[in-house]
Design a protein around this motif. Structure first.
Motif, PDB file in Angstrom:
ATOM      1  N   ALA A 165      13.090   0.866 -17.084  1.00  7.45           N
ATOM      2  CA  ALA A 165      14.504   0.704 -17.440  1.00  7.45           C
ATOM      3  C   ALA A 165      15.439   1.506 -16.547  1.00  7.45           C
ATOM      4  O   ALA A 165      16.655   1.314 -16.601  1.00  7.45           O
ATOM      5  N   ASP A 166      14.894   2.420 -15.747  1.00  4.85           N
ATOM      6  CA  ASP A 166      15.742   3.230 -14.872  1.00  4.85           C
ATOM      7  C   ASP A 166      16.506   2.349 -13.887  1.00  4.85           C
ATOM      8  O   ASP A 166      16.031   1.278 -13.490  1.00  4.85           O
ATOM      9  N   ALA A 167      17.689   2.810 -13.494  1.00  2.00           N
ATOM     10  CA  ALA A 167      18.475   2.099 -12.496  1.00  2.00           C
ATOM     11  C   ALA A 167      17.749   2.118 -11.156  1.00  2.00           C
ATOM     12  O   ALA A 167      16.917   2.990 -10.892  1.00  2.00           O
ATOM     13  N   GLU A 168      18.073   1.158 -10.325  1.00  2.00           N
ATOM     14  CA  GLU A 168      17.436   1.059  -9.005  1.00  2.00           C
ATOM     15  C   GLU A 168      17.567   2.353  -8.217  1.00  2.00           C
ATOM     16  O   GLU A 168      16.600   2.832  -7.612  1.00  2.00           O
ATOM     17  N   ASP A 169      18.763   2.950  -8.226  1.00  3.18           N
ATOM     18  CA  ASP A 169      18.989   4.203  -7.490  1.00  3.18           C
ATOM     19  C   ASP A 169      18.104   5.330  -8.009  1.00  3.18           C
ATOM     20  O   ASP A 169      17.627   6.156  -7.224  1.00  3.18           O
ATOM     21  N   LYS A 170      17.877   5.366  -9.314  1.00  2.31           N
ATOM     22  CA  LYS A 170      17.045   6.407  -9.917  1.00  2.31           C
ATOM     23  C   LYS A 170      15.581   6.239  -9.514  1.00  2.31           C
ATOM     24  O   LYS A 170      14.883   7.214  -9.214  1.00  2.31           O
ATOM     25  N   ILE A 171      15.122   5.002  -9.487  1.00  2.00           N
ATOM     26  CA  ILE A 171      13.740   4.724  -9.080  1.00  2.00           C
ATOM     27  C   ILE A 171      13.539   5.146  -7.629  1.00  2.00           C
ATOM     28  O   ILE A 171      12.542   5.804  -7.285  1.00  2.00           O
ATOM     29  N   ILE A 172      14.484   4.795  -6.772  1.00  2.00           N
ATOM     30  CA  ILE A 172      14.397   5.167  -5.355  1.00  2.00           C
ATOM     31  C   ILE A 172      14.393   6.683  -5.205  1.00  2.00           C
ATOM     32  O   ILE A 172      13.633   7.255  -4.411  1.00  2.00           O
ATOM     33  N   GLU A 173      15.241   7.342  -5.979  1.00  2.00           N
ATOM     34  CA  GLU A 173      15.312   8.807  -5.940  1.00  2.00           C
ATOM     35  C   GLU A 173      13.972   9.435  -6.323  1.00  2.00           C
ATOM     36  O   GLU A 173      13.505  10.385  -5.676  1.00  2.00           O
ATOM     37  N   ASP A 174      13.346   8.906  -7.358  1.00  2.00           N
ATOM     38  CA  ASP A 174      12.059   9.444  -7.816  1.00  2.00           C
ATOM     39  C   ASP A 174      10.954   9.209  -6.786  1.00  2.00           C
ATOM     40  O   ASP A 174      10.113  10.083  -6.545  1.00  2.00           O
ATOM     41  N   ILE A 175      10.942   8.022  -6.198  1.00  4.07           N
ATOM     42  CA  ILE A 175       9.932   7.712  -5.179  1.00  4.07           C
ATOM     43  C   ILE A 175      10.117   8.615  -3.962  1.00  4.07           C
ATOM     44  O   ILE A 175       9.155   9.168  -3.415  1.00  4.07           O
ATOM     45  N   ASN A 176      11.366   8.771  -3.558  1.00  2.00           N
ATOM     46  CA  ASN A 176      11.654   9.642  -2.415  1.00  2.00           C
ATOM     47  C   ASN A 176      11.245  11.080  -2.692  1.00  2.00           C
ATOM     48  O   ASN A 176      10.805  11.807  -1.794  1.00  2.00           O
ATOM     49  N   GLY A 177      11.384  11.489  -3.950  1.00  2.41           N
ATOM     50  CA  GLY A 177      11.004  12.850  -4.299  1.00  2.41           C
ATOM     51  C   GLY A 177       9.525  13.102  -4.075  1.00  2.41           C
ATOM     52  O   GLY A 177       9.117  14.186  -3.649  1.00  2.41           O
ATOM     53  N   ILE A 178       8.713  12.084  -4.333  1.00  2.09           N
ATOM     54  CA  ILE A 178       7.275  12.206  -4.131  1.00  2.09           C
ATOM     55  C   ILE A 178       6.945  12.306  -2.644  1.00  2.09           C
ATOM     56  O   ILE A 178       6.085  13.076  -2.210  1.00  2.09           O
ATOM     57  N   ALA A 179       7.659  11.516  -1.840  1.00  2.00           N
ATOM     58  CA  ALA A 179       7.379  11.483  -0.398  1.00  2.00           C
ATOM     59  C   ALA A 179       8.069  12.602   0.375  1.00  2.00           C
ATOM     60  O   ALA A 179       7.643  12.952   1.479  1.00  2.00           O
ATOM     61  N   ALA A 180       9.113  13.169  -0.213  1.00  2.00           N
ATOM     62  CA  ALA A 180       9.973  14.109   0.526  1.00  2.00           C
ATOM     63  C   ALA A 180       9.220  15.306   1.098  1.00  2.00           C
ATOM     64  O   ALA A 180       9.412  15.672   2.264  1.00  2.00           O
ATOM     65  N   SER A 181       8.371  15.906   0.301  1.00  2.00           N
ATOM     66  CA  SER A 181       7.657  17.099   0.745  1.00  2.00           C
ATOM     67  C   SER A 181       6.834  16.815   1.998  1.00  2.00           C
ATOM     68  O   SER A 181       6.802  17.617   2.937  1.00  2.00           O
ATOM     69  N   PHE A 182       6.189  15.653   2.007  1.00  2.00           N
ATOM     70  CA  PHE A 182       5.371  15.291   3.170  1.00  2.00           C
ATOM     71  C   PHE A 182       6.231  15.135   4.419  1.00  2.00           C
ATOM     72  O   PHE A 182       5.931  15.683   5.478  1.00  2.00           O
ATOM     73  N   TYR A 183       7.316  14.377   4.303  1.00  2.00           N
ATOM     74  CA  TYR A 183       8.168  14.134   5.471  1.00  2.00           C
ATOM     75  C   TYR A 183       8.854  15.412   5.955  1.00  2.00           C
ATOM     76  O   TYR A 183       8.987  15.644   7.155  1.00  2.00           O
ATOM     77  N   ILE A 184       9.268  16.229   5.021  1.00  2.00           N
ATOM     78  CA  ILE A 184      10.010  17.429   5.390  1.00  2.00           C
ATOM     79  C   ILE A 184       9.099  18.509   5.972  1.00  2.00           C
ATOM     80  O   ILE A 184       9.470  19.215   6.907  1.00  2.00           O
ATOM     81  N   ASN A 185       7.879  18.606   5.438  1.00  2.00           N
ATOM     82  CA  ASN A 185       7.035  19.741   5.789  1.00  2.00           C
ATOM     83  C   ASN A 185       5.758  19.425   6.562  1.00  2.00           C
ATOM     84  O   ASN A 185       5.188  20.313   7.190  1.00  2.00           O
ATOM     85  N   GLU A 186       5.293  18.191   6.515  1.00  2.00           N
ATOM     86  CA  GLU A 186       3.956  17.924   7.043  1.00  2.00           C
ATOM     87  C   GLU A 186       3.849  16.875   8.145  1.00  2.00           C
ATOM     88  O   GLU A 186       3.040  17.035   9.062  1.00  2.00           O
ATOM     89  N   VAL A 187       4.596  15.792   8.055  1.00  2.00           N
ATOM     90  CA  VAL A 187       4.366  14.657   8.955  1.00  2.00           C
ATOM     91  C   VAL A 187       4.450  15.085  10.426  1.00  2.00           C
ATOM     92  O   VAL A 187       5.315  15.856  10.821  1.00  2.00           O
ATOM     93  N   LYS A 188       3.496  14.568  11.220  1.00  2.00           N
ATOM     94  CA  LYS A 188       3.432  14.918  12.642  1.00  2.00           C
ATOM     95  C   LYS A 188       3.570  13.664  13.493  1.00  2.00           C
ATOM     96  O   LYS A 188       3.355  12.548  13.030  1.00  2.00           O
ATOM     97  N   LEU A 189       3.890  13.878  14.764  1.00  2.00           N
ATOM     98  CA  LEU A 189       3.969  12.757  15.694  1.00  2.00           C
ATOM     99  C   LEU A 189       2.577  12.229  15.983  1.00  2.00           C
ATOM    100  O   LEU A 189       1.612  12.989  16.029  1.00  2.00           O
ATOM    101  N   LYS A 190       2.491  10.922  16.203  1.00  2.00           N
ATOM    102  CA  LYS A 190       1.238  10.371  16.707  1.00  2.00           C
ATOM    103  C   LYS A 190       1.026  10.884  18.131  1.00  2.00           C
ATOM    104  O   LYS A 190       1.990  11.140  18.873  1.00  2.00           O
ATOM    105  N   GLU A 191      -0.225  11.014  18.503  1.00  2.00           N
ATOM    106  CA  GLU A 191      -0.551  11.517  19.837  1.00  2.00           C
ATOM    107  C   GLU A 191       0.064  10.619  20.910  1.00  2.00           C
ATOM    108  O   GLU A 191      -0.055   9.398  20.854  1.00  2.00           O
ATOM    109  N   GLY A 192       0.743  11.241  21.868  1.00  2.00           N
ATOM    110  CA  GLY A 192       1.320  10.503  22.990  1.00  2.00           C
ATOM    111  C   GLY A 192       2.752  10.063  22.801  1.00  2.00           C
ATOM    112  O   GLY A 192       3.410   9.640  23.766  1.00  2.00           O
ATOM    113  N   VAL A 193       3.293  10.156  21.599  1.00  2.00           N
ATOM    114  CA  VAL A 193       4.656   9.679  21.339  1.00  2.00           C
ATOM    115  C   VAL A 193       5.684  10.438  22.174  1.00  2.00           C
ATOM    116  O   VAL A 193       6.567   9.839  22.809  1.00  2.00           O
TER     117      VAL A 193
END
Length: 208
Positions: A46-74
């Motif tokens: 029942a959550d609004a679309e913006d709320k669902i996106i916010e929650d999903i982003n919250g799960i992914a945020a830590s990885f993107y902000i702190n962990e994700v690395k470039l692929k080799e050669g980029v």
């Protein structure tokens, strides 16, 4: 991609919902807004679309902000393209705030004229809107614009709309590799392989 492969499942489980077995396959080609609408209609959230996106982003945020690395050669490929004064733009289904932080932390944001997201243009990569907008920002004609992709559906979209496509292998698209290879204008198993191609092309063009 490993994070996104399980993101839908993690979101639903946090909501106390057991996801369907094929949830990864169902949503893997969707933009976040498309996935949010799917969760509303298929799971009765029942959550609004913006709320669902916010929650999903919250799960992914830590990885993107702190962990994700470039692929080799980029980085090397970006350096070579910049040296040739090739204008570049990011076109992504990822949330803008997350991708900006990931690019900045890895030291490559300044290589790009702009960062465009599917949310910005109001369409996923199953439509050519984001590629057209990127081309307009770069000021290049389709036949002079190369879309670099790793997902079959996005490769198809760009090719069918008249863009040149350079596809790069990604483990998430292992099963689709033969078809990706077949329909792309260029295919590389890695960015190191792309760098080798650029080196050979430079030598050929300069007469060396």
């Amino acid at each position: 991609m490993s994070v996104w492969d399980t993101l839908g499942e993690k979101y639903l489980r946090k909501k106390g919902i057991v996801p369907e077995k094929n949830i990864r396959e169902t949503i893997k080609n969707m933009s976040l807004p498309q996935a949010a609408v799917y969760f509303q209609t298929a799971y009765g959230i029942a959550d609004a679309e913006d709320k669902i996106i916010e929650d999903i982003n919250g799960i992914a945020a830590s990885f993107y902000i702190n962990e994700v690395k470039l692929k080799e050669g980029v980085k090397t490929v970006l350096d070579k393209l910049k040296q040739k004064n090739v204008k570049m733009c990011v076109a992504t289904a990822t949330d803008k705030g997350l991708i900006e932080k990931a690019l900045e932390r890895n030291g490559i944001r300044d290589y790009f004229e702009a960062v465009l997201t599917c949310t910005d243009v109001g369409a996923g990569k199953d439509e050519p809107v984001i590629f057209r907008k990127a081309g307009q920002l770069l000021g290049t004609a389709k036949e002079d614009t190369i879309v670099i992709e790793d997902a079959l559906y996005a490769v198809k979209t760009a090719k069918e709309d008249g863009f040149l496509v350079a596809a790069v292998y990604d483990p998430s698209a292992e099963k689709e590799e033969p078809e990706i290879r077949e329909i792309s204008d260029f295919y590389f198993r890695s960015f190191n392989e792309m760098e080798s191609y650029l080196n050979e092309k430079s030598s050929y063009d300069s007469g060396l």
